[in-house]
Design an enzyme around this catalytic site. Structure first.
Site, PDB file in Angstrom:
ATOM      1  N   GLU A  88       0.824  -1.206   0.000  1.00 11.93           N
ATOM      2  CA  GLU A  88       0.000   0.000   0.000  1.00 11.93           C
ATOM      3  C   GLU A  88       0.864   1.264   0.000  1.00 11.93           C
ATOM      4  O   GLU A  88       0.579   2.226  -0.726  1.00 11.93           O
ATOM      5  CB  GLU A  88      -0.922   0.040   1.230  1.00 11.93           C
ATOM      6  N   CYS A 116      -2.203  -2.838   7.501  1.00 16.67           N
ATOM      7  CA  CYS A 116      -1.708  -2.693   8.874  1.00 16.67           C
ATOM      8  C   CYS A 116      -2.047  -1.282   9.356  1.00 16.67           C
ATOM      9  O   CYS A 116      -2.533  -0.441   8.596  1.00 16.67           O
ATOM     10  CB  CYS A 116      -0.197  -2.938   8.912  1.00 16.67           C
ATOM     11  N   CYS A 119      -0.251   1.511   7.270  1.00 18.08           N
ATOM     12  CA  CYS A 119      -0.824   1.717   5.942  1.00 18.08           C
ATOM     13  C   CYS A 119      -2.216   2.329   6.028  1.00 18.08           C
ATOM     14  O   CYS A 119      -2.559   3.224   5.250  1.00 18.08           O
ATOM     15  CB  CYS A 119      -0.857   0.407   5.168  1.00 18.08           C
TER      16      CYS A 119
END
Length: 186
Positions: A88, A116, A119
């Protein structure tokens, strides 16, 4: 004399924690919504999964605006020796370099695995309009180390950036990429 610090730790059951977060999400009402996957979602998710196949760890991402791919990224953390080079983040950086920050506002990011916390924070700060992921944090945690916060949990805390989240799109295909990995981190 030094200061004394007292830390009282209490074990919180996962169900209680998740229920509490769900309450926060429901109370905010503006942070995220869940929607069903479309045919375009399937097409763009396949592109993100293809990026994941080429990654040094199986995470890939595609950013779409007005039905067109404007950036792609795949995990390069091991290759670049950069723990922030998640799929990402690589896609976001490429999009910024090629199109500038305005192109991210309202765009859709497709990712092979639920983002996560790092991101997801970047996705929210970029004011993307939609996030679509394949494998969930809970699914990924069966194969790799994960911070157990869902994107919906994080979005619920960011009322400044409403976002639509669609999860589970081609999750089985994405999870197949993790079957031969030992338990590890990105």
């Amino acid at each position: 004399m030094g200061r004394e610090m007292l830390c009282t730790c209490r074990r919180v059951h996962r169900r209680s924690f998740i229920a509490g977060l769900a309450g926060v999400a429901a109370a905010s009402g503006r942070a995220f919504t869940q929607t069903a996957a479309s045919e375009d979602d399937l097409r763009f998710m396949r592109m993100a999964i293809e990026e994941a196949r080429r990654a040094d760890f199986p995470f890939g991402a595609v950013i779409v605006r007005d039905g067109k791919v404007i950036a792609r990224g795949r995990n390069l953390g091991r290759t670049n020796r950069d723990p922030t080079a998640h799929g990402e983040m690589v896609a976001i950086r490429r999009c910024l370099a090629d199109h500038g920050p305005a192109s991210l506002r309202g765009s859709t990011l497709y990712t092979s695995g639920e983002s996560c916390a790092m991101c997801m924070g970047a996705i929210l700060w970029c004011h993307m309009g939609r996030l679509v992921f394949a494998a969930s944090v809970q699914q990924l945690a069966t194969k790799i180390d994960q911070i157990m916060l869902s994107d919906a949990d994080i979005a619920a805390k960011a009322s400044f950036a409403p976002i639509t989240i669609t999860g589970g799109v081609l999750a089985d295909e994405a999870m197949a990429l993790f079957n031969n990995l030992p338990n590890s981190t990105r």
